[in-house]
Design an enzyme around this catalytic site. Sequence first.
Site, PDB file in Angstrom:
ATOM      1  N   ARG A  69      -8.330   3.836  13.090  1.00 19.53           N
ATOM      2  CA  ARG A  69      -7.376   4.918  13.377  1.00 19.53           C
ATOM      3  C   ARG A  69      -6.835   4.873  14.799  1.00 19.53           C
ATOM      4  O   ARG A  69      -5.685   5.276  15.042  1.00 19.53           O
ATOM      5  CB  ARG A  69      -8.040   6.279  13.148  1.00 19.53           C
ATOM      6  CG  ARG A  69      -8.590   6.496  11.754  1.00 19.53           C
ATOM      7  CD  ARG A  69      -7.505   6.581  10.715  1.00 19.53           C
ATOM      8  NE  ARG A  69      -8.069   6.740   9.380  1.00 19.53           N
ATOM      9  CZ  ARG A  69      -7.371   6.540   8.264  1.00 19.53           C
ATOM     10  NH1 ARG A  69      -6.093   6.172   8.306  1.00 19.53           N
ATOM     11  NH2 ARG A  69      -7.934   6.687   7.095  1.00 19.53           N
ATOM     12  N   LYS A 118      -4.801  -1.949  10.168  1.00 20.14           N
ATOM     13  CA  LYS A 118      -5.130  -2.137   8.752  1.00 20.14           C
ATOM     14  C   LYS A 118      -5.390  -3.600   8.397  1.00 20.14           C
ATOM     15  O   LYS A 118      -6.049  -3.875   7.397  1.00 20.14           O
ATOM     16  CB  LYS A 118      -3.934  -1.687   7.899  1.00 20.14           C
ATOM     17  CG  LYS A 118      -3.508  -0.248   8.095  1.00 20.14           C
ATOM     18  CD  LYS A 118      -4.378   0.688   7.296  1.00 20.14           C
ATOM     19  CE  LYS A 118      -3.712   2.056   7.162  1.00 20.14           C
ATOM     20  NZ  LYS A 118      -4.459   2.900   6.206  1.00 20.14           N
ATOM     21  N   HIS A 148      -3.841  13.909   0.280  1.00 20.21           N
ATOM     22  CA  HIS A 148      -4.066  13.044   1.442  1.00 20.21           C
ATOM     23  C   HIS A 148      -2.912  13.158   2.439  1.00 20.21           C
ATOM     24  O   HIS A 148      -3.132  13.339   3.642  1.00 20.21           O
ATOM     25  CB  HIS A 148      -4.238  11.598   0.984  1.00 20.21           C
ATOM     26  CG  HIS A 148      -4.280  10.611   2.114  1.00 20.21           C
ATOM     27  ND1 HIS A 148      -5.309  10.561   3.024  1.00 20.21           N
ATOM     28  CD2 HIS A 148      -3.409   9.632   2.488  1.00 20.21           C
ATOM     29  CE1 HIS A 148      -5.072   9.598   3.905  1.00 20.21           C
ATOM     30  NE2 HIS A 148      -3.921   9.024   3.607  1.00 20.21           N
ATOM     31  N   GLU A 162     -10.351  12.611   7.022  1.00 24.32           N
ATOM     32  CA  GLU A 162     -10.178  13.886   6.309  1.00 24.32           C
ATOM     33  C   GLU A 162     -11.514  14.592   6.103  1.00 24.32           C
ATOM     34  O   GLU A 162     -11.632  15.799   6.314  1.00 24.32           O
ATOM     35  CB  GLU A 162      -9.527  13.631   4.947  1.00 24.32           C
ATOM     36  CG  GLU A 162      -8.095  13.145   5.016  1.00 24.32           C
ATOM     37  CD  GLU A 162      -7.640  12.629   3.664  1.00 24.32           C
ATOM     38  OE1 GLU A 162      -7.127  13.426   2.864  1.00 24.32           O
ATOM     39  OE2 GLU A 162      -7.828  11.422   3.395  1.00 24.32           O
ATOM     40  N   GLU A 194      -9.060   3.839  -2.652  1.00 25.22           N
ATOM     41  CA  GLU A 194      -7.805   3.686  -3.380  1.00 25.22           C
ATOM     42  C   GLU A 194      -8.041   2.986  -4.715  1.00 25.22           C
ATOM     43  O   GLU A 194      -9.042   2.305  -4.909  1.00 25.22           O
ATOM     44  CB  GLU A 194      -6.811   2.846  -2.547  1.00 25.22           C
ATOM     45  CG  GLU A 194      -6.646   3.336  -1.120  1.00 25.22           C
ATOM     46  CD  GLU A 194      -5.490   2.686  -0.365  1.00 25.22           C
ATOM     47  OE1 GLU A 194      -4.702   1.957  -0.988  1.00 25.22           O
ATOM     48  OE2 GLU A 194      -5.395   2.935   0.854  1.00 25.22           O
ATOM     49  N   ASP A 204       0.850  -1.174   0.000  1.00 19.49           N
ATOM     50  CA  ASP A 204       0.000   0.000   0.000  1.00 19.49           C
ATOM     51  C   ASP A 204       0.896   1.238   0.000  1.00 19.49           C
ATOM     52  O   ASP A 204       1.742   1.385   0.890  1.00 19.49           O
ATOM     53  CB  ASP A 204      -0.899  -0.015   1.235  1.00 19.49           C
ATOM     54  CG  ASP A 204      -2.076   0.926   1.090  1.00 19.49           C
ATOM     55  OD1 ASP A 204      -2.411   1.306  -0.045  1.00 19.49           O
ATOM     56  OD2 ASP A 204      -2.663   1.280   2.123  1.00 19.49           O
ATOM     57  N   THR A 256      -9.128  -5.754   3.817  1.00 20.77           N
ATOM     58  CA  THR A 256      -8.968  -4.823   2.706  1.00 20.77           C
ATOM     59  C   THR A 256      -9.875  -5.336   1.594  1.00 20.77           C
ATOM     60  O   THR A 256      -9.709  -6.480   1.154  1.00 20.77           O
ATOM     61  CB  THR A 256      -7.505  -4.807   2.213  1.00 20.77           C
ATOM     62  OG1 THR A 256      -6.638  -4.521   3.314  1.00 20.77           O
ATOM     63  CG2 THR A 256      -7.314  -3.774   1.121  1.00 20.77           C
ATOM     64  N   ASP A 273      -9.306   0.289   1.772  1.00 26.65           N
ATOM     65  CA  ASP A 273      -8.325  -0.110   2.787  1.00 26.65           C
ATOM     66  C   ASP A 273      -8.860   0.310   4.157  1.00 26.65           C
ATOM     67  O   ASP A 273      -8.443   1.311   4.739  1.00 26.65           O
ATOM     68  CB  ASP A 273      -6.993   0.572   2.467  1.00 26.65           C
ATOM     69  CG  ASP A 273      -5.904   0.189   3.458  1.00 26.65           C
ATOM     70  OD1 ASP A 273      -5.899  -0.967   3.899  1.00 26.65           O
ATOM     71  OD2 ASP A 273      -5.073   1.052   3.769  1.00 26.65           O
ATOM     72  N   GLN A 285      -4.267   2.021  15.028  1.00 29.19           N
ATOM     73  CA  GLN A 285      -3.085   2.422  14.246  1.00 29.19           C
ATOM     74  C   GLN A 285      -2.243   3.468  14.983  1.00 29.19           C
ATOM     75  O   GLN A 285      -1.009   3.376  15.017  1.00 29.19           O
ATOM     76  CB  GLN A 285      -3.572   2.969  12.898  1.00 29.19           C
ATOM     77  CG  GLN A 285      -2.477   3.357  11.925  1.00 29.19           C
ATOM     78  CD  GLN A 285      -3.043   3.957  10.633  1.00 29.19           C
ATOM     79  OE1 GLN A 285      -4.245   3.886  10.368  1.00 29.19           O
ATOM     80  NE2 GLN A 285      -2.183   4.565   9.834  1.00 29.19           N
ATOM     81  N   GLU A 291     -10.555   3.912   3.349  1.00 28.12           N
ATOM     82  CA  GLU A 291      -9.607   4.612   2.486  1.00 28.12           C
ATOM     83  C   GLU A 291      -9.936   4.223   1.053  1.00 28.12           C
ATOM     84  O   GLU A 291      -9.863   3.051   0.680  1.00 28.12           O
ATOM     85  CB  GLU A 291      -8.156   4.258   2.839  1.00 28.12           C
ATOM     86  CG  GLU A 291      -7.764   4.732   4.235  1.00 28.12           C
ATOM     87  CD  GLU A 291      -6.258   4.832   4.467  1.00 28.12           C
ATOM     88  OE1 GLU A 291      -5.499   4.095   3.820  1.00 28.12           O
ATOM     89  OE2 GLU A 291      -5.863   5.672   5.308  1.00 28.12           O
TER      90      GLU A 291
END
Lengths: 369, 369
Positions: A202, A218, A95, A322, A166, A88, A222, A198, A205, A164
């Site tokens: 948070r 993570k 971002h 975000e 992607e 990844d 996925t 993904d 992590q 996420e």
Amino acid sequence: VSGDAFGVFRRPGQAPRVGVRRGDAVLDVAAVAGALGVPEAVLAAPSLNALMALGPDAARAVREADAPAVPVADVELVLPVAVADYVDFYSSLDHATNLGRLFRPGGEPLLPNWRELPVGYHGRAGTVVVSGTEIVRPSGQRRPGGPGEPGRPVFGPSVRLDIELELGFVVGLPSALGEPVPVDRALEHVFGAVLVNDWSARDIQAWEYQPLGPFLGKSFATSVSPWVVPLDLLAPARVERPAQEPEPLPYLREAPWAYDLALEVELNGTVVSRPNGRHLYWSVAQQVAHLTANGASLRTGDLLATGTISGPGREERGSLIELAWNGAEPVELAETTRTFLEDGDEVVLRGRGRGIDLGEVRGRISPAR
Amino acid sequence: VSGDAFGVFRRPGQAPRVGVRRGDAVLDVAAVAGALGVPEAVLAAPSLNALMALGPDAARAVREADAPAVPVADVELVLPVAVADYVDFYSSLDHATNLGRLFRPGGEPLLPNWRELPVGYHGRAGTVVVSGTEIVRPSGQRRPGGPGEPGRPVFGPSVRLDIELELGFVVGLPSALGEPVPVDRALEHVFGAVLVNDWSARDIQAWEYQPLGPFLGKSFATSVSPWVVPLDLLAPARVERPAQEPEPLPYLREAPWAYDLALEVELNGTVVSRPNGRHLYWSVAQQVAHLTANGASLRTGDLLATGTISGPGREERGSLIELAWNGAEPVELAETTRTFLEDGDEVVLRGRGRGIDLGEVRGRISPAR
């Protein structure tokens, strides 16, 4: 989904087989393998890997096959690729800048290496799942100082579960150990593209990631879209990009480009964000050149994901952290708001543009067990 | 090597097959598969994976087989495991403390999460190679400020190439996605152990690793020993350890233990270090429980490495960066010294104790291409 995309389908009670998308149908290409000059075992297979390993000419012959069509509605779509290694990256400037502003306020948002190399790390290949797979809320440790147990970490269901958005690129032809792939030959190794969610916890992590990077935050799941769109079909979306500053070192140097693909994040029926692939700073060719610059080999089935794709605008952010600015600006849904994902929430990511349709990747959150 | 260890061997010009070590011979167990009640395809196979997936009873029957013996000298030993996901932990207190002292002088050597969870990350499964494989010096970017190009990173062959002495545990029985493995059942999923040399380019790693962890500094090659010693054969080496401080959270809690295995690092014929497995702070059972605590699944063939094993003494450090204290105290060899590896250097890691012999993992550095 774009015609000629590749997937793996299963009729009820039968073994999985390679399929080619054609409108609302799947072509059962294994049924005509003999006429295509491809061993039947390559197509009557549980993944695209054996076909991808044969190279683009074989894949082109297969997707042009005159084969029996099965309605998509009558089959189950399974994970199309046996993922070898999953890498990844972190290739969206907006971002990386947003996360830098959130986590290092007042400092330089980008770390010094970001503009020099496509930052990336290895994820867990064994927990890549196909669109539609239930996502169980992960449990884990979060930072000390939570209520009730000051000083020690708290273990429990994640309370900051995120997405996420992607793109993912799947490796077809492998490369040899010890032999870097030059940037101008990198695309020869890329079979096609998928959409990737993904999923990210948070809180897990943030507590675990120093000094070796993301791990359990993570690795629980996925999700990828079921159809792999071959690379040559993406050509109409290839657009020039502004020059990279500073100019990359020679092994990463190429005329800047990206894919102009309109992406969207739908949360419980409301589209909450519309990023675009053209905002990616580092290209998949640069990612392949970097990944192999130390002699690391590529294998058929490697999955290279772009990292979260965000654009410069507020409505172009590819993650909830975000979009809701770390909880400060909740995202508006039809009748409620969200900062992070609640149990029962359903997320659908889509991608299309320039006549290309990557389809969707879908997932619903179920409660922690 | 311990009798009854499992490997995969190849006679000249023939396909690889599962073998069982017996003195200076390999038992060709596929030749008697029928009598063992194991499908021949499980043993006439290029890896141990199919056998490991059958569980410990099948493996025990196979290693007790009365099968034709082939001299080890007459065969090639290949990578014994098709590595699914490779996770590298950081479970030696002395190693983590040494690196903290080197890189954060004056600060607290251990980061706050270290004593709360077995820190780890995913490495590159596709570049795990068997003992004896040539290790090509990797190239990559290193920090700006190198001679000739102040301010921009330099790309070239690593000038700080290192080893990491580790133990590796191979997963046999898989676990289900979404279902954590309790610490007291973790060993049911571990098939056996190998020696690991996690080659590391410290200069590449130092520049790339923020914020997502090691990537190209590690991914060029990871060497493993050719013989997998089944877990039950390691039982005599299992010893109690002092209590962990603080007591781990419940999902990681068990009576502290480790493997008392004498390890050694030989560089160009000189033994430069003698670490011991008993110094590991986190056990493989705790690593499995942590890895799956978020619902991540295990697959047959997953490789869980301990991270560099160092002991409290100067002569017990498992990497050159520790042994030579980041270049300040060069390691003495027969007629020269080393801070990091030079081209042509050969490293052999060995492990034995309590009647167990893990054999060796060997690698020689060839020049960058």
